[in-house]
Design an enzyme around this catalytic site. Sequence first.
Site, mmCIF file in Angstrom:
data_model
loop_
_atom_site.group_PDB
_atom_site.id
_atom_site.type_symbol
_atom_site.label_atom_id
_atom_site.label_comp_id
_atom_site.label_asym_id
_atom_site.label_seq_id
_atom_site.Cartn_x
_atom_site.Cartn_y
_atom_site.Cartn_z
ATOM 1 N N MET A 160 24.386 8.653 2.166
ATOM 2 C CA MET A 160 24.252 9.925 2.865
ATOM 3 C C MET A 160 24.479 9.730 4.366
ATOM 4 O O MET A 160 25.063 10.583 5.032
ATOM 5 C CB MET A 160 22.882 10.552 2.587
ATOM 6 C CG MET A 160 22.789 12.013 2.966
ATOM 7 S SD MET A 160 24.033 13.044 2.164
ATOM 8 C CE MET A 160 23.173 13.604 0.700
ATOM 9 N N PHE A 180 -11.422 -7.271 13.695
ATOM 10 C CA PHE A 180 -10.349 -7.732 12.821
ATOM 11 C C PHE A 180 -10.020 -6.649 11.787
ATOM 12 O O PHE A 180 -10.902 -6.092 11.149
ATOM 13 C CB PHE A 180 -10.764 -9.025 12.110
ATOM 14 C CG PHE A 180 -9.730 -9.497 11.126
ATOM 15 C CD1 PHE A 180 -8.468 -9.885 11.559
ATOM 16 C CD2 PHE A 180 -10.012 -9.539 9.763
ATOM 17 C CE1 PHE A 180 -7.508 -10.301 10.655
ATOM 18 C CE2 PHE A 180 -9.055 -9.958 8.859
ATOM 19 C CZ PHE A 180 -7.802 -10.339 9.294
ATOM 20 N N GLN A 181 -8.766 -6.343 11.636
ATOM 21 C CA GLN A 181 -8.258 -5.312 10.722
ATOM 22 C C GLN A 181 -8.891 -3.945 10.991
ATOM 23 O O GLN A 181 -9.095 -3.163 10.074
ATOM 24 C CB GLN A 181 -8.435 -5.736 9.256
ATOM 25 C CG GLN A 181 -7.539 -6.921 8.908
ATOM 26 C CD GLN A 181 -7.357 -7.128 7.411
ATOM 27 O OE1 GLN A 181 -8.256 -6.879 6.622
ATOM 28 N NE2 GLN A 181 -6.172 -7.606 7.018
ATOM 29 N N GLU A 221 0.807 -1.221 0.000
ATOM 30 C CA GLU A 221 0.000 0.000 0.000
ATOM 31 C C GLU A 221 0.841 1.272 0.000
ATOM 32 O O GLU A 221 0.421 2.303 -0.511
ATOM 33 C CB GLU A 221 -0.961 0.017 1.188
ATOM 34 C CG GLU A 221 -2.116 -0.989 1.079
ATOM 35 C CD GLU A 221 -1.789 -2.346 1.649
ATOM 36 O OE1 GLU A 221 -0.605 -2.613 1.961
ATOM 37 O OE2 GLU A 221 -2.704 -3.178 1.800
ATOM 38 N N LYS A 272 -17.507 -0.673 5.978
ATOM 39 C CA LYS A 272 -17.982 -1.674 5.007
ATOM 40 C C LYS A 272 -19.496 -1.636 4.867
ATOM 41 O O LYS A 272 -20.025 -1.768 3.760
ATOM 42 C CB LYS A 272 -17.495 -3.058 5.438
ATOM 43 C CG LYS A 272 -17.564 -4.077 4.308
ATOM 44 C CD LYS A 272 -16.906 -5.392 4.705
ATOM 45 C CE LYS A 272 -16.975 -6.383 3.559
ATOM 46 N NZ LYS A 272 -16.406 -7.688 3.936
#
Lengths: 171, 581
Positions: B479, B113-114, B51, B163
Site C-alpha cells: 500500500m 525499576f519497570q 504484550e 504490587k
Amino acid sequence: MHIKEEQVERHVLAVLVDNEAGILARIAGMFTARGYNIESLTVADISADHAISRITIATNGPPHVIEQIIAQLDRLVPVHSVRDLTEAGPHVQRELALVKVAGKGENRIEAMRLADVYRARVVDATTESFVFEITGAPDKIQTFVGLMREVGLVEVGRTGVVAIGRGPDSA
Amino acid sequence: MAEKSGAEILVQTLLDLGVDTVFGYPGGAVLPIYDALYDHPKIKHILVRHEQAATHAAEGYARSTGKPGVVLVTSGPGATNAVTGITDALMDSIPMVVITGQVATNLIGSDAFQEADTVGITRHCTKHNYLVKQPSELAGVLTEAFHIATQGRPGPVVVDIPKNVQVAAAEFSSHNGLKNSRYQPQVDGDFKAINEAAEMIMQAEAPILYTGGGIINSGPKASETLGQLAELLGAPVTSTLMGLGAFPASSDQWLGMLGMHGTYEANMAMNRADLVVCLGARFDDRITGRLDAFSPNSKKIHVDIDRSSVNKTVRVDLPVIGDVGRVMEQLLAVLKGRKFNAPDYEEWWSRIKGWRATDCLAFPESKTEIMPQLAIRKLWEATHERDPIITTEVGQHQMWAAQHFDFEKPNKWLTSGGLGTMGYGLPAAIGAQLGDPDALVIDIAGEASIQMNIQELATASQYRLPVKIFIVNNEYMGMVRQWQELTYESRYSNSYSDSLPDFIKLAESYGWTGILIDDPADLEAGIAKMIETDGPVLVDCRVAKLANCFPMIPSGAAHTDMLLAPEDVKGTMDDNAKALV
C-alpha cells in the site's frame, strides 16, 4: 499550500464531575489531545460529601467544535453533566484577582483612587505597596490590571472564571 | 467475611464475571497475580510472546465471540507494549479489559525499576482507566471496568494494580455486583426521532443503508434486524470495512463495501442517494472522501450509541442516539405500524444496475503470475462453505480481502480498521481460534505485516491452535508502494521488503507446516493442501509484485472521482491532496 483558520466564539461550560484522582488531567488532556482551546479552567468540590466537583471551562472555537467539545466531555465516564452557559442564556461570570502595586508619591495615590473606582479592596499595605483584591467579570479585571500597569504593577494572580446561570434553575 | 489478598480478589472477581480466558505475559509487578492464577485452572491463561499480541489476541477473541477480551501484563514495558493494541481497540470499539501491574504505591513517582505512568500513558487510548490503591476497591473497580468496556460504545479499560495492592489483604465476599453504575448509556432511541426517521424513509425515492461496525458490536440479533429492515425497505445496502458480514454479501441488495477502496456502485449510490440511513458507522475519512462532495443531495439519518460521533465530520439532518440493534427494531415497529409498503424504487435500482455494469472489481488476468485478487477469490471459493473466520493485517492484502472475500455472517471478519495496525492479524487469529476451537481461522497477511508479530507462531504451536496464515507476498509494503506510485512519481522510498526470511523454513522451525505457492497452476492445490493439513499452516503465496488495489478514491477526491484501473493513474498529486492521509 496554506493552513486555514476558522472564526471562533467564546463559550463558558459548567461541568459536574466525580471528585476523583486524575479527573483534571482527563479533562485537560482531552482538550489537548483533540486540539481544543482552554482560555481558563477552575475547579473545586461543591457537594457536602466532597464527591462532586464543578469545573468551569472558558473555551473558544467554531460552533461545530464547541458542539464536539460538549459531546466529548459528556462521554467521559466521571462526567455527570455538561452545560453550555453561553448557549443556555443569561448567566453571571466572576473572577477574582489579587493585584500587587509598588511605588511612592503620585503613582501610589493614583493606584488608590483607581482601586476605589473599580471597587477593589486593599488586603495588604506597606508604605510602598498595596495588594488589591478585585472581583468582577473578566473584562473588568482585564481593564483594572491594565490601569495598574501604568502605576507600578509588580505581580498579579487571577483565579479564572466561575459562572452560573441566572434564575432559579440549576445546571 | 474472610480476608483475601488483592491478587486472590482479582482472580475470584474475574471468575465471578465469567472470564475463562486471559491473554498475558508475566513479569515482576504481576507475580502475585500469576501465583494466584496457579490455583485457578478454570481461567485459561494464554502465554503470548509479546504484550502487543496479547491485546490483539484479546481483540480477536472479543470480536469473534462478542465477549470482552481480557489482558494481563506487567508494569513498565509490559504496559507500554500493550498500548498499540489498546489504542486499536479504542478506535474499533472492541470491549477489552487490560490489567497491568504497577510498582508498589510507595514507589510510584520514584522512577522505580519497570515503572511507567500507565494511567497517564493510557488515559487517551482507553475508554476509562483506573489506578487501584486499596485491595478493598478491587472487586468494585473490576466490575465497573467490565461494565464500561461492554456497555454503550464498547472499548478498552485499563486497571493498573500496584504490587503491594496485590499482596495486601482486604475483606471480600463474592457477588458484590455493580449497584447503580454511574455509566448508563442510552439504549432505546427517542420515540419522536424514530417517528421522524420513519417519515423520512417513507418520503425517500433513492434511499441507501450505510452500515458499520456498530451493528456487529450490538450482537448477532442486530444483523438479523438489519436483514428485516433491508427487506422491508428494499433499498441498497453498503457497509464500512468494520461492518462487513452484518449483511449477507450474497443478497441482491448488497452493493459491496464503500469508501476509499469500496465499489463503484456503493460510492456512486452514496453520492446520488436522496436519503442516507447511517446505522452504527461514523462517517470516517476513509468512507467520506472529500467532505464537501460527500453525498451532497441526501438527507442523512445517523443512528449511533455515541453522541460524540454525531456531526463530528458530516452534518446530519436527524441524529438518533441509541443501540443500533434496538433502534432498528423500534424503526421496524413504527414502519410496520404505519403499514409502510416500500415502492420498488425502479429508477433508483436501474441507475445502480448501470454502475454495477462497470464491474469495478475486475482485475487483469495473468498466466505467469498469481494475481493477488485471484488468490483471495480462490481462497474464498475453497473455504466459504465452512464459514471461516478471516483476520487480516493492514495494507493491500487487507483491502483485497475486503473486496474479494464475501461474508455472509457477522463476527467472521476481524481487521484493524480505525488504527490500521500492521501485526494485528496473527494474534487476532489466535484469539479467535481460542474463542471457537472448531472454526477455520485464516489470517490473510502481507509479507511485511506478518513480520510485525511473527513471534506469535510460537503461541499457536504451544496451544495446538490450527491457525492458517495466507501470506499474499509481493515483496513490497504494497500500500505504501501504491501511494508512492500514485503520489510521488514511483519514487519507492523504503517500501521494498528486502531480506525477507524463508517463510517456509521459519514456519517449520516453530512446528508449523509451510507451503509455498508461486505458480498460478498450483494455486488451488496449494489452498486445498492448507485446508486439509491439520494444525497450524503458513502459506507463502508469491503474487504479482506491482499489482495495485482498485477501485480507489485518492486522498482529497470525491466519490465520483474514483480510479478504476491503472490507466487512470496520473502519478502526481497537488500539495493539498498530499497533506491528507
